[in-house]
Enzyme design. Structure first.
Site, PDB file in Angstrom:
ATOM      1  NE  ARG A 156     -13.207  37.995  66.542  1.00  0.00           N
ATOM      2  CZ  ARG A 156     -13.236  36.602  65.784  1.00  0.00           C
ATOM      3  NH1 ARG A 156     -13.475  36.201  64.652  1.00  0.00           N
ATOM      4  NH2 ARG A 156     -14.168  35.884  66.163  1.00  0.00           N
ATOM      5  CB  SER A 196     -13.533  39.222  73.034  1.00  0.00           C
ATOM      6  OG  SER A 196     -14.397  38.615  73.169  1.00  0.00           O
ATOM      7  CD  GLU A 251     -11.647  40.129  70.046  1.00  0.00           C
ATOM      8  OE1 GLU A 251     -13.332  40.391  69.359  1.00  0.00           O
ATOM      9  OE2 GLU A 251     -11.233  39.207  69.748  1.00  0.00           O
TER      10      GLU A 251
END
Length: 323
Positions: free
Chosen positions: A188, A237, A307
């Site tokens: 990520r 998320s 995130e």
């Protein structure tokens, strides 16, 4: 301004009017004081001082080359993994639109698309062309620009596994072509400079049968439907998975399932999703996320990283609320 511009006269106020006057060849749309709540999946957040939708890559280059260096420029996609604070966003918010929405099969198993293309559309186009390995994008609620910026992935495959190269424009209006190695991908994470605006990406898949690929895509969609609150006002998320841990398990173990702050709560279905009940503010959602982080740190010693991308300024306190 050029005759094909979509900018309405009534939208040209303040900074938007100044930019329009300074850039007579601009073909994209400038709008002043646009509610970001209307274009984010959380449906919260204050206004963008100016929202700019460039006509195409050349128009974006022209804008960035001529925009004052001190002007804040923020890029957003479809708003799926985004929390805009209640005070709104100063400067210009760039949102890529139809001029960045093309999809083209180059040859055999290689496909190129603009970064405004939703991830699911790329998966569908690849399946139609008999290109495998891209079915995982069916399960990522966002656009290709966001996928490039965060190395989005699902079901064991990440963007870096299928990306060949990407095009980007920097804050000075310079074009760059970057290989997957140039992007310094991690979990990520993308190592490209934060001011780069991705405009196009090329992917390499593998030969596959359309019906087999579509079946895999349906399995991805069914998994999301079963395990995630897909019909709620959410931002996807919330936290990255820490090394060796699952974020949702840590949140659950900290007793945060169903936890509520104002009009926001933790999903009962998946603890790594925050939900806007319909009355939440951005402050409610961010405050809930920070409360979760504190409880997880207290119970496990693990610090969760957001995130979801958070942008903008907090709202000024109402009279009597501040010191």
């Amino acid at each position: 301004m050029a005759s094909d511009t979509a900018t309405a006269a009534e939208d040209l106020k303040g900074l938007a009017a100044e930019l329009a006057e300074a850039m007579p060849e601009l073909r994209g749309r400038l709008r002043a004081n646009v509610s970001m709540a209307e274009i984010t999946w959380f449906r919260v957040g204050g206004p963008a001082e100016v929202l700019f939708t460039p006509a195409d890559e050349a128009d974006l280059v022209y804008f960035l080359k001529n925009a004052p260096e001190e002007l804040p420029v923020t890029v957003v996609g479809v708003g799926s993994n985004l929390l805009v604070r209640d005070g709104g966003v100063r400067g210009v918010v760039v949102r890529l639109g139809r001029g960045f929405g093309s999809i083209e099969q180059l040859y055999e198993e290689r496909i190129r698309c603009g970064t405004a293309v939703p991830d699911v559309r790329l998966a569908q186009a690849a399946a139609k062309a008999g290109i495998g390995r891209l079915a995982f994008y069916r399960g990522i609620p966002g656009s290709i620009g966001g996928a490039l910026r965060m190395n989005a992935g699902a079901h064991g495959t990440e963007t870096r596994d299928v990306l060949v190269e990407a095009r980007a424009v920097d804050r000075r209006g310079q074009l760059h072509v970057l290989s997957v190695d140039d992007l310094g991908y991690g979990y990520r994470h993308c190592g490209a400079p934060p001011d780069f605006i991705f405009t196009q990406a090329t992917f390499q898949g593998e030969a596959g049968l359309r019906d087999v690929i579509e079946k895999a895509m349906q399995e991805v969609a069914d998994y999301r439907e079963e395990h995630q609150p897909t019909k709620a006002r959410t931002g996807g998320s919330t936290f990255k998975n820490p090394p060796g841990h699952s974020a949702w398990r840590l949140v659950d173990a900290a007793g945060c399932r169903g936890l509520r702050v104002g009009g926001a709560h933790v999903s009962e279905k998946h603890c790594n999703f925050l939900i806007n009940d319909g009355e939440a503010t951005a402050a409610d959602i961010e405050g809930l996320g920070e409360t979760i982080r504190e409880r997880v740190r207290a119970t496990s010693g693990v610090s969760l990283d957001w995130e979801i991308k958070r942008i903008g300024e907090s709202a000024a306190p109402a009279d009597g609320d501040g010191a």
